[in-house]
Design an enzyme around this catalytic site. Structure first.
Site, PDB file in Angstrom:
ATOM      1  N   GLY A  40      -9.964   8.293   7.807  1.00 46.72           N
ATOM      2  CA  GLY A  40     -10.055   9.567   7.122  1.00 46.72           C
ATOM      3  C   GLY A  40      -9.910   9.405   5.617  1.00 46.72           C
ATOM      4  CG  ASP A  41     -10.834   9.519   1.249  1.00 46.92           C
ATOM      5  OD1 ASP A  41     -10.776  10.488   0.473  1.00 46.92           O
ATOM      6  OD2 ASP A  41     -10.608   8.365   0.872  1.00 46.92           O
TER       7      ASP A  41
ATOM      8  CE  LYS B 153     -12.664   6.036   0.644  1.00 49.92           C
ATOM      9  NZ  LYS B 153     -11.270   5.697   1.012  1.00 49.92           N
TER      10      LYS B 153
END
Length: 449
Positions: free
Chosen positions: A164-165, A125
């Site tokens: 993406g996030d 992440k």
């Protein structure tokens, strides 16, 4: 003290300044205790101590120029948590509250989520405390280019594949990939997922997390002798995830009746189920608005300022789908009091530990964990990687079919894992065990490092 509990206490003591990370480690490892106790080789190989430590975590400076000529400095993060079953894989989050604790908790969760898909993807992440809200396209482009100038050395199709996030959509991915392509001098479109379809993205990727969550829900309902048709679903937020839940629920005869923002929530008795309503929330997001009251004004829905939708009595299923720690103990008690049978986590860690424990220990409530429920997004990212490597573009129907199959497998593997260790119908523990065992076996076979 058991081996599992000793590792939990060690993490909490060592990282007391990283509350989100400690919360996630405690939730995951606690549910693994029976599994770990059955495998002495895990303790012998110090497997828990190794899996809770990232293989690599780094921060970097991101300098960018705003339209008025001023320079700004933000912090970038990447946590490459575990690569035992494949290259690191996980999203980038641009949000002002991003810090090391949040990035680590998301990366730790990503290990198990990616493992559950059955695809060869490790967990990672990243992101930055940059807030894209209110920024121009040019400012966002300059920030993304500076961010990638620092990150590009550590990623690639066989190393680490960002996606993406929150705060990172197809626009941001496009700017990031464009700078990566410029710096590398070649077209490694498999280095990113969540790309626009024009240069290698997958169809239905924006909807995939929401679609997958509904497919998982269908499995739960089927095993309970129930059906999704006619169900009223409470969601939070109104981003891509909630939008995807709305679309798929409507296709299957259910309806999402709540949306929310930081300011409050709306209740739409007719459901967010028409093309006009779905397009309206897309347009609202594009404008950068967080005022969900505009939806209520447009469509005559109820608006509840300063409240969360979890206390509403006119719902059958709760699916928190916005941010972490959105459901606290007080909200959990309201959910139980309203006799809600299905509590389906969709966002990453949307429930505080005490609230999750309360719901899991309340008779009549079925709890499904986010790492399993929201795995449809990363599963579709894996499908995108397959298309890129094969130089193919699958139809929306093909992608949706693969996604549906993966979500069915995640549910069944989670259910079977819980039953195998005598835990009954415990989907939370089952998901953690099913994701953990695959990674644990790979770590042992690859030796100590």
């Amino acid at each position: 003290m058991s081996y599992t509990k000793s590792v939990i206490e060690s993490v909490k003591k060592r990282y007391s300044n990283q509350p989100e990370f400690c919360q996630t480690v405690e939730e995951v490892l606690s549910s693994l205790e029976k599994c770990v106790d059955s495998h002495p080789e895990y303790e012998k190989n110090a497997l828990l101590e190794r899996i809770v430590e990232p293989e690599r975590t780094f921060t970097f400076k991101v300098v960018w120029q705003s339209d008025d000529g001023r320079y700004h400095v933000n912090t970038g993060y990447r946590c490459q948590f575990n690569g035992a079953i494949g290259p690191y894989k996980g999203g980038l989050r641009f949000q002002k509250n991003v810090n090391l604790s949040i990035i680590k908790f998301l990366g730790f969760e990503q290990i198990f989520k990616n493992s559950l898909t059955g695809l060869p993807m490790g967990g990672a992440k990243g992101g930055s405390d940059f807030d894209p809200e209110g920024k121009s396209d040019a400012e966002i482009m300059r920030f993304c280019q500076s961010f990638m100038d620092a990150l590009y050395r550590y990623i690639g199709p066989d190393t680490d594949i960002p996606a993406g996030d929150m705060g990172v959509g197809s626009r941001e991915i496009g700017y990031l990939f464009g700078e990566y392509r410029r710096l590398k001098g070649n077209f490694e479109n498999g280095a990113f997922t969540g790309k626009d379809y024009s240069y290698g993205g997958s169809l239905i990727r924006p909807e995939a997390t929401g679609y997958g969550a509904v497919y998982y829900l269908q499995n739960v309902l089927k095993d309970c002798g129930d059906d999704i048709k006619g169900k009223r679903i409470a969601c939070s937020g109104f981003g891509n995830v909630t939008w995807g839940v709305c679309k798929k629920a409507a296709q299957l005869g259910a309806k999402v009746v709540t949306l929310s923002s930081v300011n409050g929530y709306v209740y739409d008795k007719d459901g967010v189920a028409t093309d006009e309503k779905l397009q309206f929330i897309l347009d609202l997001r594009k404008k950068g608005s967080v005022d969900i009251e505009k939806y209520a004004e447009k469509f005559g829905a109820e608006y509840h300022p300063g409240e969360k939708p979890w206390s509403d009595k006119n719902i059958d299923i709760v699916m928190p789908s916005a941010v972490q720690n959105d459901v606290n103990l007080e909200s959990a008690k309201k959910i139980a009091a309203n006799k809600i049978k299905y509590y389906i986590e969709v966002a990453n860690m949307p429930t505080t530990n005490d609230a999750l424990a309360y719901l899991r220990n309340t008779d009549g409530i079925i709890v499904a964990p986010s790492k399993a429920v929201n795995a449809g997004g990363v599963a579709t990212s894996g499908i995108e990687m397959s298309q890129n490597s094969e130089r193919l573009s699958w139809t929306a129907e093909e992608v949706d079919k693969h996604l549906h199959g993966i979500m069915n497998n995640i549910y069944n593997n989670s259910k079977d894992a819980a039953e195998r260790y005598g835990l009954g119908y415990d989907l939370v523990a089952g998901a953690n065990i099913a994701g953990f065992e695959r990674v644990a076996d790979a770590m042992i076979r690859q030796g100590i490092f």
